[in-house]
Design an enzyme around this catalytic site. Structure first.
Site, short mmCIF file in Angstrom:
data_model
loop_
_atom_site.label_atom_id
_atom_site.label_comp_id
_atom_site.label_asym_id
_atom_site.label_seq_id
_atom_site.Cartn_x
_atom_site.Cartn_y
_atom_site.Cartn_z
N ARG A 129 0.86 -1.18 0.00
CA ARG A 129 0.00 0.00 0.00
C ARG A 129 0.90 1.23 0.00
NH1 ARG A 129 1.85 1.38 4.06
NH2 ARG A 129 0.89 3.43 3.82
N GLY A 130 0.28 2.39 -0.15
CA GLY A 130 1.03 3.63 -0.32
C GLY A 130 1.14 3.94 -1.80
N ALA A 131 0.76 5.15 -2.17
CA ALA A 131 0.64 5.49 -3.60
C ALA A 131 1.90 5.21 -4.41
CB ALA A 131 0.21 6.96 -3.74
N GLN A 133 -2.52 1.99 10.04
CA GLN A 133 -1.22 2.02 9.38
C GLN A 133 -0.17 2.72 10.24
OE1 GLN A 133 -4.15 2.87 7.93
NE2 GLN A 133 -4.11 2.59 5.70
N ASP A 163 -1.91 10.99 -1.77
CA ASP A 163 -2.20 9.95 -2.75
C ASP A 163 -2.59 10.52 -4.11
OD1 ASP A 163 -2.49 6.95 -1.49
OD2 ASP A 163 -2.70 8.51 0.01
N ARG A 218 -7.08 -0.07 -7.07
CA ARG A 218 -7.37 0.98 -6.08
C ARG A 218 -7.46 2.28 -6.86
NH1 ARG A 218 -4.53 1.19 -0.45
NH2 ARG A 218 -6.55 2.17 -0.03
N ASN A 252 -5.66 12.20 0.70
CA ASN A 252 -4.73 11.40 1.48
C ASN A 252 -5.55 10.58 2.47
OD1 ASN A 252 -1.91 10.74 2.02
ND2 ASN A 252 -2.23 11.69 4.01
N LYS A 253 -4.87 9.80 3.26
CA LYS A 253 -5.55 8.89 4.19
C LYS A 253 -6.58 9.64 5.04
CE LYS A 253 -5.16 5.44 4.21
NZ LYS A 253 -6.01 4.52 3.42
#
Length: 418
Positions: A104-106, A260, A301, A147, A311-312
């Site tokens: 995960r993570g852009a 996370q 992101d 995603r 973003n998150k």
């Protein structure tokens, strides 16, 4: 107010060299107890039932090649309990790993998608040209939809597919196509490593000076190498500050509901020996009110053309709190996360994650069966609440529209020279 440019460049250069070295020896000999490949033996545990810990040894890369036809990806769902690698051999494997948040993570999912597409080209090297084209086009669509919010994913897939189209999908032989797509994917990884180092340089120069005490940084979600590849975005700045021997302390939001921050950021900071404290997400406001936060560093992101940043979930709340309390709020994101085709945040698609991420924690139900759940994975912070967006082309400030376009132009000019 800022560290000397020569010192900053030296620190970042050292970190880039270290990142490149660690990419090839992620799991060195001497730590067999903390590593397993999926389906193999799990790590050894101590008398308390928890995996044995080793001494801090720095930030780790999230993936490595096992063989030429296999990428091994750390299963981030299993951290911090065990360090397990999941094999990726096809684009389908990569799409599942991205969708299920094994990775995960852009920036990281863009890199894994690019490599997955290249591996698929290798697997299809002996297929007829038209069959191979159908396989790769289908694989690209599957990856794009894994995603939807993180723009890096679509950007990386489009770049690899553009290379495929440029070499002649129906005329070039399968070996040539496989080699070209692999080279393109590895170029994406290499560029990310360089770009994230440049971001760390720019971000380090922005950090406030705190005479006689540690700099108190608050961060959200996970933005280290696990999320970004060989380096990191917001945590890349933290990493550079740590290696520059600046005294720092990091407040880590737990980042509900997927945790996370609690599971991954604390693990990365612990591995690197960086002082940190885990906090409930809602503790950020009281900390700011008491003057115990000097700067907020977050990733991004997807950054729209006007600077609005997805973003998150929880990032927008932090931005509002930071504005209320006069705390600098800084986004650290590569230009591959910038989407100039999206005019503003209202046009960014927001992924809705499964309900059980909210109603359960590691398989234990915490809400009644049938409870309605709204679980957006991201929120959008308006550009007006962002003090700076740090990219590989430097720190950008409002008005973001022309500044982001100018940064894109500088990046392209730099790469043409290189």
């Amino acid at each position: 107010m800022v560290r000397g440019a020569a010192q900053v460049v030296g620190v970042v250069g050292e970190l880039q060299a270290r990142s490149a070295a660690e990419a090839s020896e992620l799991f060195r000999e001497g730590e067999p107890a903390v590593v397993a490949v999926e389906g193999g033996a799990l790590p050894a545990v101590g008398s308390d039932g928890h995996p044995l810990r080793s001494a801090p040894r720095g930030f780790r890369t999230p993936f490595r090649f096992g063989t030429d036809d296999e990428l091994l990806v750390i299963d981030q769902r299993r951290l911090p309990d065990v360090l397990v690698e999941v094999p990726i051999r096809t684009a389908g494997d990569a799409a599942v790993a991205i969708r299920d948040m094994v990775v995960r993570g852009a920036p990281a999912i863009g890199q894994v998608a690019a490599i997955g597409l290249a591996l698929q080209a290798g697997a299809a090297r002996t297929a007829p040209a038209r069959t191979r084209r159908a396989i790769l086009q289908g694989a690209a669509n599957t990856l794009r939809n894994a995603r939807p919010t993180a723009i890096n994913l679509g950007w990386a897939v489009e770049r690899v597919m553009a290379r495929y189209e440029a070499i002649g999908p129906l005329t070039a032989d399968g070996e040539t196509i496989a080699a070209a797509l692999r080279a393109e994917a590895l170029a994406i990884v290499a560029e990310a490593t360089e770009d994230h180092g440049r971001m760390a340089e720019a971000g380090l120069a922005l950090l406030p000076v705190t005479d006689g005490r540690p700099l108190r940084i608050l961060t959200h979600c996970n933005t280290g190498p696990l999320a970004a590849g060989q380096y990191g975005t917001a945590l890349g700045v933290v990493q550079a500050a740590h290696h520059a021997e600046r005294p720092i302390h990091v407040w880590v939001d737990e980042t509900r509901p997927y945790l996370q921050g609690a599971r991954l950021t604390t693990w990365e900071l612990d591995q690197a020996g960086v002082a940190h404290t885990l906090i409930p997400d809602m503790a950020a406001g009281p900390l700011m009110a008491r003057g115990e936060v000097d700067v907020v560093l977050v990733g991004g992101d997807r950054v729209a053309a006007n600077g609005d940043t997805a973003n998150k979930l929880g990032t927008y709340t932090l931005a509002v709190l930071a504005a209320r309390h006069g705390v600098p709020f800084i986004v650290v994101a590569p230009l591959s996360s910038v989407d100039l085709r999206t005019p503003d945040g209202s046009s960014i698609p927001i992924e809705e994650r499964p309900a059980d991420e909210v109603t359960t924690i590691r398989g234990v139900r915490i809400a009644p069966v049938g409870t309605a759940v709204h679980n957006p994975s991201f929120d959008v912070t308006p550009g007006g609440l962002i003090d700076a967006i740090v990219t590989e082309e430097g720190a950008i400030r409002a008005p973001y529209g022309p500044a982001l376009r100018a940064a894109m132009d500088r990046r392209e000019a730099r790469r043409r020279v290189a």
